[in-house]
Design a protein around this motif. Structure first.
Motif, PDB file in Angstrom:
ATOM      1  N   LEU A   1       0.835  -1.199   0.000  1.00  0.00           N
ATOM      2  CA  LEU A   1       0.000   0.000   0.000  1.00  0.00           C
ATOM      3  C   LEU A   1       0.867   1.244   0.000  1.00  0.00           C
ATOM      4  O   LEU A   1       0.482   2.291  -0.519  1.00  0.00           O
ATOM      5  N   GLY A   2       2.066   1.124   0.586  1.00  0.00           N
ATOM      6  CA  GLY A   2       2.951   2.283   0.687  1.00  0.00           C
ATOM      7  C   GLY A   2       3.398   2.832  -0.659  1.00  0.00           C
ATOM      8  O   GLY A   2       3.867   3.965  -0.743  1.00  0.00           O
ATOM      9  N   ARG A   3       3.251   2.032  -1.719  1.00  0.00           N
ATOM     10  CA  ARG A   3       3.662   2.518  -3.035  1.00  0.00           C
ATOM     11  C   ARG A   3       2.738   3.626  -3.525  1.00  0.00           C
ATOM     12  O   ARG A   3       3.123   4.446  -4.346  1.00  0.00           O
ATOM     13  N   ALA A   4       1.506   3.588  -3.048  1.00  0.00           N
ATOM     14  CA  ALA A   4       0.523   4.563  -3.518  1.00  0.00           C
ATOM     15  C   ALA A   4       0.331   5.643  -2.455  1.00  0.00           C
ATOM     16  O   ALA A   4       0.113   5.332  -1.288  1.00  0.00           O
ATOM     17  N   GLU A   5       0.411   6.874  -2.899  1.00  0.00           N
ATOM     18  CA  GLU A   5       0.254   7.971  -1.940  1.00  0.00           C
ATOM     19  C   GLU A   5      -1.149   8.003  -1.355  1.00  0.00           C
ATOM     20  O   GLU A   5      -1.349   8.341  -0.202  1.00  0.00           O
ATOM     21  N   ALA A   6      -2.102   7.626  -2.193  1.00  0.00           N
ATOM     22  CA  ALA A   6      -3.493   7.793  -1.781  1.00  0.00           C
ATOM     23  C   ALA A   6      -4.009   6.613  -0.958  1.00  0.00           C
ATOM     24  O   ALA A   6      -5.204   6.514  -0.702  1.00  0.00           O
ATOM     25  N   SER A   7      -3.119   5.727  -0.569  1.00  0.00           N
ATOM     26  CA  SER A   7      -3.599   4.500   0.065  1.00  0.00           C
ATOM     27  C   SER A   7      -3.965   4.679   1.536  1.00  0.00           C
ATOM     28  O   SER A   7      -4.538   3.790   2.142  1.00  0.00           O
ATOM     29  N   ARG A   8      -3.625   5.851   2.075  1.00  0.00           N
ATOM     30  CA  ARG A   8      -3.850   6.053   3.507  1.00  0.00           C
ATOM     31  C   ARG A   8      -5.301   5.787   3.914  1.00  0.00           C
ATOM     32  O   ARG A   8      -5.579   5.297   4.995  1.00  0.00           O
ATOM     33  N   ARG A   9      -6.227   6.082   2.998  1.00  0.00           N
ATOM     34  CA  ARG A   9      -7.643   5.911   3.313  1.00  0.00           C
ATOM     35  C   ARG A   9      -7.984   4.450   3.596  1.00  0.00           C
ATOM     36  O   ARG A   9      -9.019   4.144   4.181  1.00  0.00           O
ATOM     37  N   LEU A  10      -7.092   3.533   3.163  1.00  0.00           N
ATOM     38  CA  LEU A  10      -7.398   2.120   3.351  1.00  0.00           C
ATOM     39  C   LEU A  10      -6.776   1.546   4.618  1.00  0.00           C
ATOM     40  O   LEU A  10      -7.052   0.411   4.991  1.00  0.00           O
ATOM     41  N   TYR A  11      -5.912   2.340   5.254  1.00  0.00           N
ATOM     42  CA  TYR A  11      -5.178   1.814   6.415  1.00  0.00           C
ATOM     43  C   TYR A  11      -6.117   1.297   7.493  1.00  0.00           C
ATOM     44  O   TYR A  11      -5.827   0.294   8.156  1.00  0.00           O
ATOM     45  N   ALA A  12      -7.237   1.980   7.652  1.00  0.00           N
ATOM     46  CA  ALA A  12      -8.154   1.596   8.723  1.00  0.00           C
ATOM     47  C   ALA A  12      -8.712   0.193   8.516  1.00  0.00           C
ATOM     48  O   ALA A  12      -9.119  -0.470   9.466  1.00  0.00           O
ATOM     49  N   MET A  13      -8.706  -0.244   7.248  1.00  0.00           N
ATOM     50  CA  MET A  13      -9.235  -1.573   6.946  1.00  0.00           C
ATOM     51  C   MET A  13      -8.287  -2.692   7.392  1.00  0.00           C
ATOM     52  O   MET A  13      -8.703  -3.839   7.589  1.00  0.00           O
ATOM     53  N   ILE A  14      -7.004  -2.353   7.474  1.00  0.00           N
ATOM     54  CA  ILE A  14      -6.009  -3.397   7.700  1.00  0.00           C
ATOM     55  C   ILE A  14      -6.171  -4.036   9.071  1.00  0.00           C
ATOM     56  O   ILE A  14      -6.012  -5.241   9.224  1.00  0.00           O
TER      57      ILE A  14
ATOM     58  N   SER B   1      -6.767  -8.503   0.912  1.00  0.00           N
ATOM     59  CA  SER B   1      -5.549  -7.702   1.026  1.00  0.00           C
ATOM     60  C   SER B   1      -5.040  -7.312  -0.355  1.00  0.00           C
ATOM     61  O   SER B   1      -4.616  -6.183  -0.596  1.00  0.00           O
ATOM     62  N   TYR B   2      -5.105  -8.305  -1.242  1.00  0.00           N
ATOM     63  CA  TYR B   2      -4.645  -8.066  -2.600  1.00  0.00           C
ATOM     64  C   TYR B   2      -5.523  -7.040  -3.295  1.00  0.00           C
ATOM     65  O   TYR B   2      -5.031  -6.099  -3.928  1.00  0.00           O
ATOM     66  N   GLN B   3      -6.836  -7.185  -3.102  1.00  0.00           N
ATOM     67  CA  GLN B   3      -7.775  -6.265  -3.727  1.00  0.00           C
ATOM     68  C   GLN B   3      -7.555  -4.840  -3.204  1.00  0.00           C
ATOM     69  O   GLN B   3      -7.629  -3.867  -3.950  1.00  0.00           O
ATOM     70  N   MET B   4      -7.256  -4.778  -1.929  1.00  0.00           N
ATOM     71  CA  MET B   4      -6.992  -3.491  -1.299  1.00  0.00           C
ATOM     72  C   MET B   4      -5.837  -2.785  -2.000  1.00  0.00           C
ATOM     73  O   MET B   4      -5.891  -1.598  -2.291  1.00  0.00           O
TER      74      MET B   4
END
Lengths: 257, 286, 636
Positions: free
Chosen positions: C383-396, C457-460
């Motif tokens: 997820l760290g490769r994408a800047e915009a991925s922060r919104r998904l962190y809560a799902m982890i 996780s992969y889909q995320m």
């Protein structure tokens, strides 16, 4: 303080395993407190900690939050005392674990004990040989004197068995806590309810010494009753056990269905 | 280089972690050694024979893997009792007439009668999932099967009709064909094997008979008994043709004349050497 | 050679065999007279039919055809010749070479051979697919990556062959009677196998060295053809050698005394052959992926600049996806193999799952769990490769908790090791809670949830940097529908799992099928939905290959090392369930080492073998680096 979160998660998990599972178990089996065995607990905790670290360390900020306190502790000149305390604590933990591992113990070796081992085909008891398979309680057929037999069995029970197995047959007689393995709880569905009368006869007649090797290493303290009781008394007490607990003996399905 | 070093350390830690968990985290189970074939001799009592049947039933025969309370296969404790009903059943396809024959047939042709509910899936209880115990991995011989039959008859509370194979019959049963008896390993064994001690005395054998000459004395005189014959030759001749030269005071035709057929060359050599008090191959020095 | 014909006729039924048949056809065209075989066969079948010989009685006989075949085979032989019955050996029949333990020597050689063979069979499969993708998408990066995968595995081919030779010698030296017997059954298969190596070598060298020359137009398609040939040859080698292993576990085509009946096809196509083929085929892909991922991770960690780092990050990610794609169906292929083992011999099945090896499966569960955990960790780090991925962190966090809980359930042993104090607390050996988790019903449920969660996780990661751009139904409500599908799947799997506690054991086994189907359907449906949702998409921020933490690369090493160790362990298991048999139930092993080694001993052996293998893998990966260094030196 971000580091507190993973610690809290691990702690919650630990408490759930330590008390939650025994609690659920105690609801299912009243009178017991089914702890998670240490062997399994160690694995659970290992992967719980690993999993928690994973959850909190995948992102850069998370990783920093998890690792930063440790890094600070080890590099910050101002934290010399804390550092020394942690190093000492780690050493002491190692010493404790080693001590626990090597100290002499009176526990029987951990082996896989079979609670209900396969019975032998025949049993020598009361100077007779019984073929266990197909062995029937001779008093079961006599419906007319049922109450009388049960009552006589009750007398036998309270003169002999009560001291360990208890007045309510919960395996908690006056002397119960001196034994390992514990006296059987006859009310529980896991004991006489799932056994045939011939199996119970075998277990009463030959007691702990009659257990096969699967029943070791903790040979039960059950006396060899055929040396002390007559065959009739054993059968009658079996009648009493089933009648009192309300269970019915398991019937072997005939070989031909 | 530093990266490589870290990777190696990391990988080693992982695999040693796995190995350590296997060693210290899991209970150690020591697998049973490969099974041995049961030895059956004619001197067995019926009780011993039944006990042997039980051992085979629970051990080598692996019957209890399936014939147990888990319901994989019918329980067999009463099979001897119900056998007559089975034989009378319309679904019975075999040729057995007695309880013993029925049990034997069930072991070698399990599909002759399949207990309802225990047939192979989809065969409507016509084909049994059980293997032929006389072959395959189980590979019971005739004597072992007889022992199992005796055991099952005993457990079932019926008369035990299975016969204990006698020594002669048991030996061939052990391999399925008549094998040669194992050659003796040393002189002592050879002397006992051919029954020399029944009539002769020899220092290697604790107790000997006195119907034949004392073999301990032969070494001193053998070389001089017949002109032109060495001690070895004389002894060999005496073994294969006992009447050729008779020692004083002993009757002819007492010693079996067929040792030439019975002994291997090595056994003969060991016996000769032992009589001459020599340490031949396998023979023990005096 | 009559089995070739059966091989061909079987082809439509066995998906793998189709590939094999093609290559065998190729090999045959080059080395023999296929037409002559055909006519001979036809004549032989006819004569067998006319004579109508009564089949010999015998359990291993597959029926009249087999018996007729054997008559025919015997007729081909000189008078007095009879097929070799399974020998009854004694301890003294096994040669002793001082300083070498026969079983351990064969074990070492076999396992190292299998490691390299699995690697070099797995890599060309996805190399070929990636090359094809590159050709179709006209993206030259795929082509370069495929070429690089091939480059790093080149040394593996010769290592695999070397260890194969070593294994053959070990077997001939230490088990001559066994090899003689095997040759009496598989003689012509062995010859064909050896000849196939020429095909394999031809294709591997032309494919690799012709890469740059055949880079465009029709030549590129020819190159792809060579790659296909390489895979066909590799597959044929694998299925042929698998037939020996499956024959040793579940022999077929033999008479009652173990003598070969003359029909090689019957001996090859034993009950375990196809399950083993499928299991090894999938595992080879996963294994090849995990090792190349480790290679990419190493290159990533030692990369000199961002561009290189980005390249190797991408390569590592691709390898990783290949490994996981192979890993997900692997448990089910394993179930099939185990089921066939049970069907073949209940005794073997119980030895496997309930006897000495029961704890091995707890160990296996821990290892597979470790693989799943590291896989998920890598995906989360991705997820760290994408800047915009922060919104998904809560799902982890919830996802991670689900994965950990499912994993804990998965490795809960059925039989608990308890101290006497714990036994008194529990009130017996049966634990009311953990006992319920130790059974198959709970484990099946847990593994299905584990797979779905890993897919999530992969889909995320897939949607880390994109958002749907369209305004259609899927773009606006697709994710909600997907969530509903996931929820339904989860409820279905858990409900089936709970329901299976209340039904008899024989029905319960059948329930794993709807559970697995639920998982498979969910994965497929959600992938399709993803494509619908993101038909029009917009990037949310910058996406940077190479922007990965160091620890994520260690997850890849973890994956490769665990995979290797697990493979070694299961190799021991597969081989050891034969117990004291060379060929199960037919040919007894009477050597001194016929006993079954304990699990810790096997683990130690596997550990040593894996260490040697790792050293050789470093060597293998170092070769192309060495080669490229020289090239650079020349350019200066």
């Amino acid at each position: 303080m971000k580091m507190l979160k993973p610690v809290l998660v691990v702690l919650t998990g630990y408490l759930l395993l330590k008390f939650g599972i025994p609690f659920i178990g105690s609801q299912l089996h009243p009178g017991t407190w089914p702890v998670v065995p240490t062997s399994v607990m160690k694995m659970y905790m290992f992967f719980l900690i690993v999993g928690t670290l994973m959850i909190y360390s995948f992102s850069e900020e998370g990783y920093a939050a998890v690792i930063q306190p440790a890094v600070n502790l080890y590099v910050d000149p101002a934290r010399g005392t804390a550092r020394m305390a942690v190093i000492l604590a780690v050493g002491a933990l190692g010493a404790y674990v080693t001590y626990q591992y090597v100290k002499p113990t009176f526990d029987a070796p951990v082996e896989l004990r079979s609670i209900h081992p396969a019975p032998p085909s025949s049993v020598k008891a009361c100077v007779k040989t019984y073929q266990l398979q197909g062995l029937k309680n001779p008093f079961r057929e006599d419906k007319a004197s049922f109450a009388k037999h049960v009552e006589e069995g009750g007398v036998v029970y309270f003169q002999n068995c009560y001291f360990c197995h208890g007045d309510r047959m919960l395996g908690k007689g006056p002397y119960y806590d001196g034994f390992n393995p514990l006296p059987a709880n006859f009310v529980d569905v896991g004991t006489i309810a799932q056994l045939t009368e011939s199996f119970v006869f075998w277990r009463i007649a030959t007691g702990g010494p009659g257990l096969p090797s699967e029943g070791t290493p903790w040979v039960s303290a059950m006396p060899v009753w055929h040396e002390l009781l007559t065959e009739e008394q054993v059968w009658k007490v079996i009648m009493f056990l089933y009648d009192y607990t309300g269970h019915s003996p398991r019937v072997t399905a005939p070989v031909h269905h | 280089m530093r990266v490589l070093f870290s990777i190696v350390i990391f990988s080693l830690a992982v695999i040693f972690g796995f190995a350590g968990y296997t060693r210290f985290g899991l209970p150690l189970i020591i697998p049973a050694p490969p099974p041995q074939e049961a030895k059956i001799s004619g001197e067995m009592t019926m009780d011993q024979f039944i006990a042997l049947g039980k051992t085979v039933y629970e051990g080598k025969g692996t019957c209890t893997l399936c014939h147990n309370s888990l319901g994989r296969a019918p329980l067999l404790e009463q099979v001897a009792q119900v056998a007559p009903e089975r034989l009378a059943d319309a679904r019975y396809k075999g040729e057995a007439k007695s309880v013993e024959e029925y049990i034997h047939e069930s072991m070698v042709k399990p599909s002759a009668y399949v207990v309802a509910g225990f047939g192979k899936k989809g065969t409507n209880d016509t084909v049994s999932p059980m293997p032929d115990v006389s072959g395959g991995a189980i590979n019971l011989n005739a004597a072992e099967m007889a022992a199992v039959i005796a055991f099952l008859q005993d457990v079932g509370g019926v008369e035990v009709t299975a016969q204990i194979p006698t020594g002669e019959a048991a030996a061939p049963a052990a391999e399925g064909a008549a094998p040669a008896p194992a050659p003796a390993a040393d002189a002592k064994e050879a002397l006992v094997k051919f029954g020399c001690n029944t009539c002769h005395m020899h220092p290697l054998i604790a107790e000997g008979g006195d119907m034949g000459p004392d073999l301990a004395q032969v070494a001193a005189t053998a070389g001089k008994r017949k002109p032109g014959m060495s001690a070895e030759q004389f002894i060999v001749e005496s073994i294969i043709d006992p009447n050729a030269t008779l020692a004083k005071g002993f009757e002819p035709d007492m010693m079996p004349p067929d040792f030439a057929q019975q002994m291997t060359v090595a056994e003969m050599n060991m016996i000769v050497a032992a009589i001459l008090n020599k340490d031949a191959a396998g023979g023990k020095p005096q | 050679m009559n089995f070739l014909i059966r091989f061909l006729s079987e082809a439509p039924r066995v998906a793998l065999a189709a590939a094999v048949a093609a290559i065998i056809g190729l090999a045959a065209a080059g080395g023999g007279e296929p037409l002559a075989w055909l006519t001979q066969e036809a004549w032989a079948d006819e004569s067998a039919a006319v004579e109508e010989k009564a089949p010999e009685a015998g359990q291993a006989v597959e029926g009249a055809t087999a018996a007729a075949e054997s008559e025919k085979a015997a007729a081909d032989q000189p008078a007095g010749w009879a097929p070799m019955a399974a020998p009854k050996l004694e301890t003294k029949d096994y040669p002793i070479v001082s300083g070498f333990n026969s079983r351990l020597s064969a074990w070492f050689a076999a396992q190292l051979h299998l490691f390299f063979a699995a690697f070099v069979l797995g890599v060309p499969i996805f190399v070929w697919v990636i090359e094809l993708i590159g050709l179709l998408s006209k993206d030259v990066r795929y082509d370069h990556m495929a070429h690089e995968f091939m480059k790093v595995s080149m040394t593996g081919f010769s290592l695999a062959a070397s260890f194969g030779g070593l294994l053959a010698f070990m077997l001939i030296i230490f088990y001559p009677d066994f090899m003689k017997y095997m040759a009496s059954v598989f003689g012509d298969v062995m010859i064909l196998y050896a000849l196939l190596f020429f095909a394999e070598s031809f294709f591997v060298y032309t494919y690799y060295y012709g890469w740059d020359r055949m880079d465009s137009g029709g030549l590129k398609w020819l190159h792809l053809g060579l790659g296909l040939g390489l895979n066909m040859a590799g597959m044929a080698l694998m299925v042929l050698s698998n037939s020996w292993a499956s024959f040793m576990m579940a022999p077929s085509g033999l008479g009652p005394d173990g003598a070969f009946l003359g029909d090689v096809w019957a001996a090859i196509k034993g009950p375990l052959w196809n399950p083993l083929n499928l299991h090894r085929f999938i595992a080879n892909i996963a294994y090849g992926g995990s090792l190349t991922a480790a290679y990419a991770a190493f290159k990533f960690l030692t990369a000199a600049n961002d561009q290189e780092r980005a390249h190797y990050d991408w390569m590592g990610y691709t390898s990783f996806i290949i490994a996981i794609a192979g890993l997900l169906p692997l448990p089910f292929a394993g179930y099939w193999l185990t089921k066939e083992v049970y069907d073949y011999s209940q005794q073997m099945g119980i030895t496997l799952m309930g006897g000495v090896f029961a704890w091995l499966f707890i160990l296996q569960a821990v290892l597979i769990g470790a693989i799943f955990l590291s896989a998920n960790y890598y995906l989360w780090c991705s997820l760290g490769r994408a800047e915009a991925s922060r919104r998904l962190y809560a799902m982890i966090q919830p996802l991670g908790i689900i994965i950990v809980v499912a994993f804990l359930i998965w490795f809960t042993p059925h039989t608990l090791i308890m101290s006497s104090w714990e036994l008194t607390q529990v009130g017996g050996a049966h634990h009311p809670v953990l006992g319920a988790l130790g059974v198959m019903a709970a484990k099946n449920t847990a593994v299905n949830i584990l797979i779905i969660a890993t897919f999530l996780s992969y889909q995320m990661f897939r949607r880390a940097n994109i958002a749907p751009a369209g305004s259609g139904f899927w773009a606006t409500h697709g994710t909600t529908v997907q969530a509903a599908v996931y929820a339904a799947a989860l409820i279905n799997i858990v409900a089936l799992g709970i329901y299976s506690y209340f039904i008899p054991a024989n029905v319960r086994i059948g329930l794993s099928v709807p559970q697995v189907s639920t998982t498979a359907v969910t994965l497929i449906v959600c992938t399709i939905m993803d494509n619908l949702i993101y038909r029009d998409q917009r990037a949310l921020g910058v996406f940077r290959w190479g922007h990965m933490p160091v620890r994520s690369q260690y997850a890849l090493f973890m994956l490769a090392v665990s995979f290797t160790w697990l493979m070694g362990l299961m190799g021991y298991c597969r081989s050891a369930i034969r117990q004291h048999w060379h060929v199960y139930t037919v040919f007894r092993d009477n050597s001194l080492d016929a006993y079954t080694p304990t699990l810790p001993f096997a683990a130690l052996m596997v550990t040593i073998i894996v260490m040697i293998f790792m050293a050789l893998v470093f060597f293998m990966f170092w070769m192309p680096i060495l080669a490229s260094k020289k090239k650079e030196g020349g350019a200066h």
